[in-house]
Motif scaffolding. Structure first.
Motif, PDB file in Angstrom:
ATOM      1  N   LEU A   1       0.824  -1.202   0.000  1.00 36.42           N
ATOM      2  CA  LEU A   1       0.000   0.000   0.000  1.00 36.42           C
ATOM      3  C   LEU A   1       0.861   1.256   0.000  1.00 36.42           C
ATOM      4  O   LEU A   1       0.574   2.232  -0.687  1.00 36.42           O
TER       5      LEU A   1
ATOM      6  N   ALA B   1      -0.313   5.196  -0.792  1.00 38.35           N
ATOM      7  CA  ALA B   1      -1.315   5.427   0.247  1.00 38.35           C
ATOM      8  C   ALA B   1      -0.633   5.849   1.548  1.00 38.35           C
ATOM      9  O   ALA B   1       0.503   5.480   1.813  1.00 38.35           O
TER      10      ALA B   1
ATOM     11  N   VAL C   1      -4.895   3.761   5.958  1.00 40.43           N
ATOM     12  CA  VAL C   1      -5.720   2.631   5.541  1.00 40.43           C
ATOM     13  C   VAL C   1      -6.665   2.260   6.682  1.00 40.43           C
ATOM     14  O   VAL C   1      -6.301   2.364   7.854  1.00 40.43           O
ATOM     15  N   SER C   2      -7.870   1.860   6.328  1.00 41.72           N
ATOM     16  CA  SER C   2      -8.817   1.413   7.356  1.00 41.72           C
ATOM     17  C   SER C   2      -8.746  -0.108   7.477  1.00 41.72           C
ATOM     18  O   SER C   2      -8.264  -0.794   6.568  1.00 41.72           O
TER      19      SER C   2
ATOM     20  N   HIS D   1     -11.081  -1.997   7.199  1.00 45.49           N
ATOM     21  CA  HIS D   1     -11.942  -2.533   6.148  1.00 45.49           C
ATOM     22  C   HIS D   1     -11.165  -2.695   4.834  1.00 45.49           C
ATOM     23  O   HIS D   1     -11.229  -3.737   4.182  1.00 45.49           O
ATOM     24  N   GLN D   2     -10.408  -1.660   4.464  1.00 42.63           N
ATOM     25  CA  GLN D   2      -9.615  -1.722   3.227  1.00 42.63           C
ATOM     26  C   GLN D   2      -8.569  -2.822   3.301  1.00 42.63           C
ATOM     27  O   GLN D   2      -8.384  -3.611   2.375  1.00 42.63           O
TER      28      GLN D   2
ATOM     29  N   GLY E   1     -10.017  -6.168   2.938  1.00 43.17           N
ATOM     30  CA  GLY E   1     -10.326  -6.477   1.545  1.00 43.17           C
ATOM     31  C   GLY E   1      -9.128  -7.084   0.835  1.00 43.17           C
ATOM     32  O   GLY E   1      -9.249  -8.095   0.144  1.00 43.17           O
ATOM     33  N   ARG E   2      -7.975  -6.501   1.035  1.00 46.84           N
ATOM     34  CA  ARG E   2      -6.743  -7.020   0.416  1.00 46.84           C
ATOM     35  C   ARG E   2      -6.419  -8.438   0.856  1.00 46.84           C
ATOM     36  O   ARG E   2      -5.954  -9.263   0.085  1.00 46.84           O
TER      37      ARG E   2
ATOM     38  N   GLY F   1      -8.581   5.821  10.468  1.00 42.80           N
ATOM     39  CA  GLY F   1      -7.924   4.552  10.140  1.00 42.80           C
ATOM     40  C   GLY F   1      -6.501   4.527  10.686  1.00 42.80           C
ATOM     41  O   GLY F   1      -6.217   5.154  11.699  1.00 42.80           O
TER      42      GLY F   1
END
Lengths: 205, 205
Positions: B21, B26, B29-30, B32-33, B36-37, B61
């Motif tokens: 990331l 970036a 990051v949260s 949630h993100q 997802g990864r 985040g």
DNA sequence: CAATGTGAACGTGTTCACAGCA
DNA sequence: TGCTGTGAACACGTTCACATTG
């Protein structure tokens, strides 16, 4: 009948330990003896096996040959498994030349690379083929497992291609955590990740 | 403060995803993100991190650079780790030539073999030494990790030797489940075992 | 208002303990 | 008597749900 995944992960260890016991000439083994070899509790071994059937005899233990046959059947190890390898760089060549697969019934029957530098060269007894051949090779040679040995950046797209071509099992050596659809079985071989979790316990010892 | 081992096993995955990331530019990051990864639930990521501290900011985040520094520190990845390799057959040579270790701070500083055929030869930039040198090499070169790439039959005795010489972390490539005293951290790299648990799910698909 | 941090609830895996059988 | 097979008890890990906070 729903078997916990951890149990499935342990079955190959049982197969290996039983095979060794058999070579040593043993015919019967108790859950206690087997647990000693594998540093596991006898109860766990009995419970694991009980998911699949009743293989032992009270008072005696398990007949090694019988249990081995059963476990090999449960794991699907009675047939030959054909794999293709993607990526014939240093790592890929080492995998092709690894002698540990064949005796266990796993054979690498095709090798692919996207680089012109490698296509057409010979590795082990395989001729490296272009990625375009992948689809035909998988069906013609009845390949069911893909072994991924490409650089990290290419891994996800190679894995997508394998999945599109009907591969359900992937052994991934690339240092990434790839995204796969449900139903695809993936195993990651990643020594760096192993070392990085090891150092947590070593750092102040 | 007692951290579950599964949590420690996941931390390197966080480090890797956060590093990627960061490379993508970036800064925050949260959970949630990140989930997802890595195909994980946000709750699990937050819970895992909460064992070590409070690294995020509500409503925003996690700052990637800050979290990476913290995780690297927690895992002990801010220092160089020196390893020795035992066994310079095909597998051992492939491990020495593997380029993935060095960028992550793991270096192989000595190579050993018990066979006269190998002793004195050069692999990568290492000269293969006899097993008798092991003890001195470990203390002189401040080796803390042993990498085992010998045939299965020799693995247990090699591991015993490493442990006797003060090694606490072992990366084992031999296809065995070795017996080690409490406090020794072992990681097994075993592609055959991985394949054998995979076929359970492939056998009727 | 968005996302963390975290007790509480839940689910899964391990161990116990003993009935049952060779 | 010895050891399996297994429900029940337990421990451990994951998910939920929400109070909290920038």
């Amino acid at each position: 009948m729903d078997v916990p995944e951890v149990v499935v992960l342990r079955l190959p260890l049982y197969v290996r330990a039983l095979t060794q016991l058999q070579r040593e000439g043993a015919e019967v083994v108790s859950s206690h003896q087997l647990g000693g070899r594998l540093q596991m509790t006898p109860a766990q071994i009995r419970k694991d096996l009980s998911y699949f059937g009743r293989f032992g005899k009270q008072g005696r233990g398990y007949n090694i040959e019988f249990l081995l046959d059963e476990l090999r059947d449960i794991l699907g190890l009675t047939r030959e498994w054909r794999a293709c390898l993607i990526g014939v760089g240093r790592l890929g060549r080492a995998i092709i030349n690894y002698t540990g697969f064949a005796p266990e019934g796993f054979s690498i029957v095709a090798a692919f690379d996207s680089s012109q530098r490698h296509i057409g060269t010979t590795v082990g007894d395989l001729t490296v083929r272009p990625m375009e051949d992948l689809s035909h090779a998988i069906s013609d040679q009845r390949v069911t497992i893909g072994i991924v040995a490409v650089p990290a950046v290419q891994a996800q797209s190679v894995i997508d291609t394998l999945v599109e071509n009907g591969i359900h099992g992937i052994l991934n050596y690339a240092p990434v955590a790839p995204h796969v659809p449900m139903g695809i079985v993936m195993r990651n071989i990643d020594p760096v990740i192993s070392l990085q979790s090891m150092t947590f316990y070593l750092k102040d010892a």
